[in-house]
Scaffold this motif. Structure first.
Motif, PDB file in Angstrom:
ATOM      1  N   ARG A  20       0.782  -1.146  -0.032  1.00 11.74           N
ATOM      2  CA  ARG A  20       0.002  -0.085   0.012  1.00 11.74           C
ATOM      3  C   ARG A  20       0.874   1.327  -0.010  1.00 11.74           C
ATOM      4  O   ARG A  20       0.271   2.336  -0.102  1.00 11.74           O
ATOM      5  CB  ARG A  20      -0.836   0.167   1.151  1.00 11.74           C
ATOM      6  N   TYR A  21       2.158   1.070   0.084  1.00 11.67           N
ATOM      7  CA  TYR A  21       3.075   2.048   0.138  1.00 11.67           C
ATOM      8  C   TYR A  21       3.590   2.603  -1.262  1.00 11.67           C
ATOM      9  O   TYR A  21       3.896   1.973  -1.987  1.00 11.67           O
ATOM     10  CB  TYR A  21       4.296   2.038   0.946  1.00 11.67           C
ATOM     11  N   LYS A  93       5.948   8.981  15.291  1.00  8.91           N
ATOM     12  CA  LYS A  93       5.354   7.417  15.172  1.00  8.91           C
ATOM     13  C   LYS A  93       5.007   7.109  16.868  1.00  8.91           C
ATOM     14  O   LYS A  93       4.063   6.389  17.217  1.00  8.91           O
ATOM     15  CB  LYS A  93       6.621   6.409  15.091  1.00  8.91           C
ATOM     16  N   SER A  96       1.887   8.920  17.672  1.00  7.47           N
ATOM     17  CA  SER A  96       0.672   7.989  16.949  1.00  7.47           C
ATOM     18  C   SER A  96       0.552   6.646  17.863  1.00  7.47           C
ATOM     19  O   SER A  96      -0.741   6.423  17.789  1.00  7.47           O
ATOM     20  CB  SER A  96       1.456   7.521  15.422  1.00  7.47           C
ATOM     21  N   GLU A 100      -2.991   6.441  19.068  1.00 11.08           N
ATOM     22  CA  GLU A 100      -3.613   5.819  17.926  1.00 11.08           C
ATOM     23  C   GLU A 100      -4.108   6.804  17.191  1.00 11.08           C
ATOM     24  O   GLU A 100      -5.385   6.603  16.414  1.00 11.08           O
ATOM     25  CB  GLU A 100      -4.610   4.854  18.536  1.00 11.08           C
ATOM     26  N   LYS A 102      -3.473   9.274  13.544  1.00 13.40           N
ATOM     27  CA  LYS A 102      -3.081   9.429  12.238  1.00 13.40           C
ATOM     28  C   LYS A 102      -2.101  10.693  12.211  1.00 13.40           C
ATOM     29  O   LYS A 102      -2.735  11.928  12.524  1.00 13.40           O
ATOM     30  CB  LYS A 102      -3.980   9.449  11.071  1.00 13.40           C
ATOM     31  N   ASP A 114       7.651   5.927   7.240  1.00 14.64           N
ATOM     32  CA  ASP A 114       6.286   5.678   7.005  1.00 14.64           C
ATOM     33  C   ASP A 114       5.766   4.593   7.965  1.00 14.64           C
ATOM     34  O   ASP A 114       6.588   3.567   8.058  1.00 14.64           O
ATOM     35  CB  ASP A 114       5.969   5.848   5.565  1.00 14.64           C
ATOM     36  N   SER A 115       4.664   4.613   8.224  1.00 13.57           N
ATOM     37  CA  SER A 115       3.793   3.282   8.802  1.00 13.57           C
ATOM     38  C   SER A 115       2.215   3.608   8.325  1.00 13.57           C
ATOM     39  O   SER A 115       1.871   4.415   7.680  1.00 13.57           O
ATOM     40  CB  SER A 115       3.861   3.311  10.365  1.00 13.57           C
ATOM     41  N   GLU A 116       1.652   2.535   8.996  1.00  7.69           N
ATOM     42  CA  GLU A 116       0.054   2.653   8.691  1.00  7.69           C
ATOM     43  C   GLU A 116      -0.552   3.987   9.198  1.00  7.69           C
ATOM     44  O   GLU A 116      -1.559   4.581   8.490  1.00  7.69           O
ATOM     45  CB  GLU A 116      -0.636   1.380   9.459  1.00  7.69           C
ATOM     46  N   ARG A 117       0.127   4.470  10.379  1.00  4.43           N
ATOM     47  CA  ARG A 117      -0.698   5.840  10.735  1.00  4.43           C
ATOM     48  C   ARG A 117       0.326   7.093  10.692  1.00  4.43           C
ATOM     49  O   ARG A 117      -0.111   8.095  11.222  1.00  4.43           O
ATOM     50  CB  ARG A 117      -1.009   5.672  12.126  1.00  4.43           C
TER      51      ARG A 117
END
Length: 194
Positions: A20-21, A93, A96, A100, A102, A114-117
């Protein structure tokens, strides 16, 4: 688009992705035809004619600082959207994870991933996000454009500045210590007429 005109979404063309990145690609504005690169997973939305938006590495770290900033931002429920501009974005990070949330890290150090959030974005003086899109904003490096914070924050959204900085009238001070001032956005002024 970070340029000053009617707000619009950017159109994306991805050249390389990893799951997804987005690794490389372009973002284009349908209003002004501006084009911005995505390289190594970072969207570069700076106006390259200006010198603002420089990145710097910092060794700013610590769970205590992340918890403190998360509390100042009011990250009491998951899924809130915040942006961090300044040396504190090295804690994106951790913040985040605590709330939790974004997080959009503006002009982050190279060490941030980068990460999911967490998303990394390079920007100039005008932050390239939609009006009333943020629940919180940490702005400690380029406070010359604090009025942009009023545009970006939802009513009731929180702004964290260095304590030496003054607040514009669109904000109500909630707390202040030696290092930071925390304020709440009162939202746009509504004109009453008969």
């Amino acid at each position: 688009c970070p340029r000053v005109h009617e707000e619009t979404w950017l159109v994306a063309a991805f050249m390389q992705m990893d799951g997804r990145y987005v690794i490389t690609g372009r973002l284009g504005c349908p209003v002004c035809s501006a084009s911005f690169a995505v390289e190594n997973g970072i969207a570069d939305l700076r106006d390259h004619t200006s010198s603002s938006g420089k990145r710097r590495d910092t060794n700013y770290e610590g769970d205590e600082s992340a918890i403190r900033l998360a509390a100042m931002l009011g990250l009491a429920r998951p899924g809130l959207l915040i942006a961090i501009s300044g040396e504190e974005n090295a804690l994106a990070k951790e913040i985040s994870d605590v709330g939790e949330a974004k997080v959009v890290a503006l002009n982050p150090p190279d060490s941030l991933e980068d990460s999911e959030r967490v998303a990394r974005v390079l920007s100039g003086a005008r932050i390239p996000l939609a009006s009333s899109s943020l629940d919180g904003l940490v702005m400690t490096s380029n406070t010359d454009d604090v009025l942009d914070a009023a545009r970006l924050l939802k009513p009731g959204g929180r702004l964290v500045l260095k304590s030496r900085d003054s607040l514009p009238p669109q904000f109500r001070e909630l707390a202040r210590d030696d290092e930071y001032v925390v304020a709440e956005s009162s939202g746009p002024m509504i004109q009453l007429s008969r």
